[in-house]
Structure formats: structure tokens, C-alpha cells
Design a protein around this motif. Structure first.
Motif, PDB file in Angstrom:
ATOM      1  N   ILE A 401       0.841  -1.202   0.000  1.00 44.26           N
ATOM      2  CA  ILE A 401       0.000   0.000   0.000  1.00 44.26           C
ATOM      3  C   ILE A 401       0.874   1.249   0.000  1.00 44.26           C
ATOM      4  N   GLU A 402       1.927   1.270   0.817  1.00 49.02           N
ATOM      5  CA  GLU A 402       2.819   2.433   0.848  1.00 49.02           C
ATOM      6  C   GLU A 402       3.412   2.705  -0.534  1.00 49.02           C
ATOM      7  N   ARG A 403       3.849   1.643  -1.215  1.00 47.06           N
ATOM      8  CA  ARG A 403       4.450   1.839  -2.540  1.00 47.06           C
ATOM      9  C   ARG A 403       3.432   2.397  -3.530  1.00 47.06           C
ATOM     10  N   GLU A 404       2.202   1.875  -3.473  1.00 45.26           N
ATOM     11  CA  GLU A 404       1.182   2.335  -4.412  1.00 45.26           C
ATOM     12  C   GLU A 404       0.793   3.779  -4.133  1.00 45.26           C
ATOM     13  N   VAL A 405       0.663   4.142  -2.875  1.00 48.77           N
ATOM     14  CA  VAL A 405       0.323   5.517  -2.513  1.00 48.77           C
ATOM     15  C   VAL A 405       1.412   6.473  -2.985  1.00 48.77           C
ATOM     16  N   SER A 406       2.679   6.123  -2.767  1.00 43.27           N
ATOM     17  CA  SER A 406       3.773   6.985  -3.220  1.00 43.27           C
ATOM     18  C   SER A 406       3.781   7.098  -4.740  1.00 43.27           C
ATOM     19  N   ARG A 407       3.549   5.979  -5.431  1.00 44.96           N
ATOM     20  CA  ARG A 407       3.539   6.007  -6.895  1.00 44.96           C
ATOM     21  C   ARG A 407       2.484   6.954  -7.437  1.00 44.96           C
TER      22      ARG A 407
END
Length: 458
Positions: A401-407
Motif C-alpha cells: 500500500i505504501e508503494r502504491e500511494v507513493s507512486r
């Protein structure tokens, strides 16, 4: 502020300062609190906690200036009880009764007025802060501006608020609600953007706006308008569960009317929808639950007890299932990428429903430690549950989730577990500017730094 209130407040501040000085050098200075709305662990310490027992009240409400002077550990429940008789509320009232004003400012609070009024710290006119030097300083737009701008999202790593003066706004006695159903997420988000841009929907004014996504094919916006309609008003405590009350099948909006007080705490009664884990939404059990136990603080204590005893994980093991990974997060996405995130989330993460809450900053410059862009519409997406854990990859779902939010150009709130590496965290949450604030206001590092606290559990 009356002379009595001043003396009581000064005594409470002195107790806090004395307890700070009693913490041995090298030990973290942390609050002693009976309740918490944080969902991340922290390392144990032998040091005594900071005494905030004298900082829990409302010092003054000025109905003419529409301001309130409030102590840092005052809960929003207590604050609203003091302001509502004057026909006033804080500009943003976070959803849970036991969130404190100081907590909502040093962390981040949000609610259905945030598309108009921003986040709670934006209505702070000035605040007194116990800093790492042991001094209490007053910060505001024209005094110690760096602390005033850097305090939000610092989570007690620069100091703790002892008093805050905040702006208030007028409200009616009731809130008139329209629940709009959507079968398509893009249509929902387009309508959300239109309401935020115009403050109206189909010619009617909108004061409050949030939403719930049950699935890609069933989602709702809830439009609230301040009113003085006499009723009858709905009751969503014992007889009905609020989030279920917004669901309907027809194309026309479903209407409801709530007292302003009940509207402000509509999510607290069932901790949004998390009370279902305790059986509180079963009508048979609900009739047996005392009304005073239907609130988020009670459920929070049950969760804390489970974490200490490991009951849920033992039950999973007994049924041959892996332990659960807690996924309790709020993230802010630009409106333009919210639809992409929601579709990814619904496809990849087995959690429903999901809460939506739009926001815009009031200020024309970003705040130091949570750099949302002024003028841009964001959508807070909240999801609070658990998924099967991957024992070989701790926090696997949260990391994805963190990676997707940052992306997608977003941020996440830091009240729950975070898994960023130090470089990514610094890029998202202040970087060198935070180090400068820490050097000035906590040069001896009496408080843990933000990365140690938010990620490492210091």
C-alpha cells in the motif's frame, strides 16, 4: 480567560514541566495517557510518563470572537460539549470522541468539513508548546513561525501542546443528509469534485461531504447541510448502525436528519464499522450492550487487550490459519489518482468498506512536515481491518500500500504502522527541514525523532 481558569491552567502546565524534568537524561520523554488513538507499537521505557492530568479542559469559549482556548489534552467530546451550546463547533471535528485537540494538531485529523476548512491545525490561531529544552513557548503565524508551521505531523517529537486557541464556526441544531448511490467509482469521484468546486449539488448547498465504498459497484457520497429543521431526527446508536443506514437501492437520494451532536459522533458509535468484530452490530447483542459502551474508546481497549494476550492469533492458529496482519491506515491521494488507487485496492486488498473524505488546504503554502499542495483537492481513503499475514514478509500488505500511494503522488498518516526506509521517509515528511526544527526546538533530543517514532516504534 477567568483568573480561576488561569490559575488552574498554570498549575497543570507546571505539573507537566516538573514531570518532564524528572525524566532521566537518555530516556525518552513520552506522555502518560489512559487512552490512545494511535495504532503502532512503541518500545517500553522505565522512565515515568509526562503528567498531563491538569491539561484536559476548555479554558474559555468566546462566542463573539468565535474562538476557544483549550488545553492540549482536552478531548473533542469535551470541547464540543462546551461550544455547541453557543451554536458553534471547531472548524473540523475529527470522527472519534477521545481524540484530543493537541493530538489532532501534532498528528493529523480530518472530517467531512475538511473540503471547506482544511485540517485541524489550520484553525489554530496560536499554541503553547512544551519544547525539548523544557520551556513552554507560544507559537503562531507571527511568533516562532517555524514551530507553528512545523508542529503539525510532528507527533510529539518537537514538543507537546499545552494550550491552543482555535477558530470556531456557527452550526445549526441539525444536519440534513442526502445519501447518493453510485454504481461507478469514476462517477462518484466526478460528483465529489463538482461538490468541492461549487459547494453545491443540484442547486442545494453542501457543508459536509464524505463517502463510503462498499465495492466497485456500490458506493455513496453523503452530503450534509447545516440546518435548524425541527425533526424528527434519526437515532443511530441503539436502533441502527449509521453506515448501514446510508445504503439504498433506488436512484433518488436517500434522506436523513440528525442532530448536530449525533452527526459529529456518527462514526464513533461503531468505530466506523469496526465494532462488527466484537458482535456489536448483531441486533440481538446490540440490545444487550449498554449505550455507554457503544463507542470507539471501548473497542480500542478491547483491541489493546487482544494485542497483549494474542487471543485472535491463537484462534487463527487453532483453525490452521496464519496470524493476521493489521491494516489500519489513512492515506491522502490527489483526486486525479484516487480512482486508480481505489480500483487497485479493491482488487488487491480484501478489506471493505472504505471511507472517503475530501480535503483542501486553507493556506496558500504547504505545512512543513506534511507537504500537501495548496489548491489541490485530495481524497483521504481510510481502511481499518486485517488480512492474512505472510510470516516470511512482515507487513507485506502495508508495504505494498505504501508503494502504491507513493507512486500515485499521495501520503499516508503516521498514526499507524509504517515501513518506509529512512531515505523515502525523509523525502515524504520534511527531510532537512525537520532536522532544522529538531536542532532548534529539541537540541538535546529529549523526544524521539519522527522516523524513530513512526517507523521504529521508539
Amino acid at each position: 480567560m477567568t483568573a480561576v481558569a488561569t490559575r488552574v491552567h498554570e498549575a497543570g502546565v507546571q505539573r507537566l514541566v516538573d514531570s518532564f524534568r524528572a525524566v532521566p537524561p537518555g530516556e525518552p520523554a513520552r506522555l502518560a495517557k489512559r487512552t490512545s488513538n494511535l495504532f503502532r507499537g512503541r518500545a517500553p521505557t522505565a522512565a515515568p510518563g509526562l503528567d498531563t492530568s491538569g491539561l484536559t479542559g476548555v479554558l474559555e469559549v468566546d462566542p463573539v470572537a468565535r474562538t476557544a482556548d483549550v488545553q492540549g489534552m482536552c478531548t473533542y467530546e469535551h470541547l464540543v460539549d462546551a461550544t455547541l451550546p453557543h451554536g458553534l463547533t471547531p472548524l473540523v471535528v475529527p470522527q472519534l470522541r477521545t481524540i484530543t485537540l493537541g493530538g489532532a494538531v501534532t498528528g493529523l485529523g480530518i472530517e467531512s468539513a475538511s473540503w471547506r476548512n482544511g485540517l485541524p491545525h489550520e484553525s489554530v490561531l496560536e499554541l503553547d508548546v512544551l519544547t525539548g529544552s523544557g520551556e513552554v513557548v507560544t507559537a503562531g503565524p507571527d511568533r516562532h513561525r517555524d514551530l507553528h508551521r512545523g508542529f503539525p505531523n510532528s507527533y510529539g517529537t518537537l514538543g507537546y501542546a499545552t494550550r491552543l486557541r482555535i477558530a470556531l464556526e456557527p452550526v445549526g441544531s441539525t444536519v440534513s443528509l442526502r445519501h447518493l448511490r453510485f454504481h461507478d467509482l469514476d462517477a462518484l469521484l466526478a460528483t465529489l469534485g463538482q461538490v468541492v468546486g461549487t459547494g453545491t449539488h443540484e442547486g442545494a448547498p453542501v457543508d459536509y461531504l464524505d463517502g463510503v465504498v462498499f465495492s466497485a459497484e456500490e458506493s455513496y457520497l453523503v452530503l450534509g447541510t447545516r440546518s435548524d429543521d425541527p425533526g424528527p431526527t434519526s437515532e443511530h446508536t441503539k436502533s441502527s448502525v449509521y453506515y448501514r443506514s446510508i445504503q439504498h437501492d433506488g436512484p433518488a437520494p436517500k434522506r436523513d436528519l440528525m442532530t448536530t451532536l449525533d452527526y459529529l459522533w456518527r462514526w464513533d458509535t461503531d468505530w466506523f464499522w469496526c465494532s462488527r468484530a466484537f458482535g456489536a452490530q448483531d441486533p440481538r447483542l446490540r440490545r444487550l450492550w449498554p449505550r455507554r459502551w457503544l463507542r470507539s474508546s471501548v473497542y480500542g481497549r478491547l483491541v489493546a487487550l487482544d494485542r497483549r494476550l494474542g487471543v485472535a492469533d491463537r484462534l487463527e492458529a487453532r483453525h490452521g490459519r496464519p496470524p493476521r496482519e493489521r491494516v489500519v491506515q489513512d492515506v491522502e491521494l490527489p483526486l486525479a489518482t484516487t480512482g486508480e488507487f481505489l480500483r487497485w485496492f479493491l482488487r488487491e486488498v480484501p478489506i471493505e468498506p472504505v471511507w472517503l473524505c475530501p480535503l483542501r488546504l486553507l493556506d496558500d503554502e504547504p505545512w512543513t512536515l506534511y507537504p500537501l499542495r495548496p489548491g489541490q483537492v485530495y481524497v483521504n481513503v481510510g481502511f481499518w481491518s486485517s488480512v492474512p499475514a505472510e510470516p516470511s514478509r512482515p507487513g507485506a500488505t502495508n508495504r505494498r500500500i505504501e508503494r502504491e500511494v507513493s507512486r500515485l503522488g499521495g501520503h499516508k498518516s503516521l498514526y499507524s504502522e509504517s515501513f518506509y526506509d529512512a531515505e523515502e521517509f525523509a523525502r515524504l515528511y520534511g527531510g532537512a527541514a525537520y532536522t532544522d526544527l529538531k536542532d532548534r526546538w529539541d537540541p538535546q533530543r529529549r523526544f524521539p525523532d519522527l522516523y524513530a517514532k513512526a517507523v521504529r516504534g521508539a
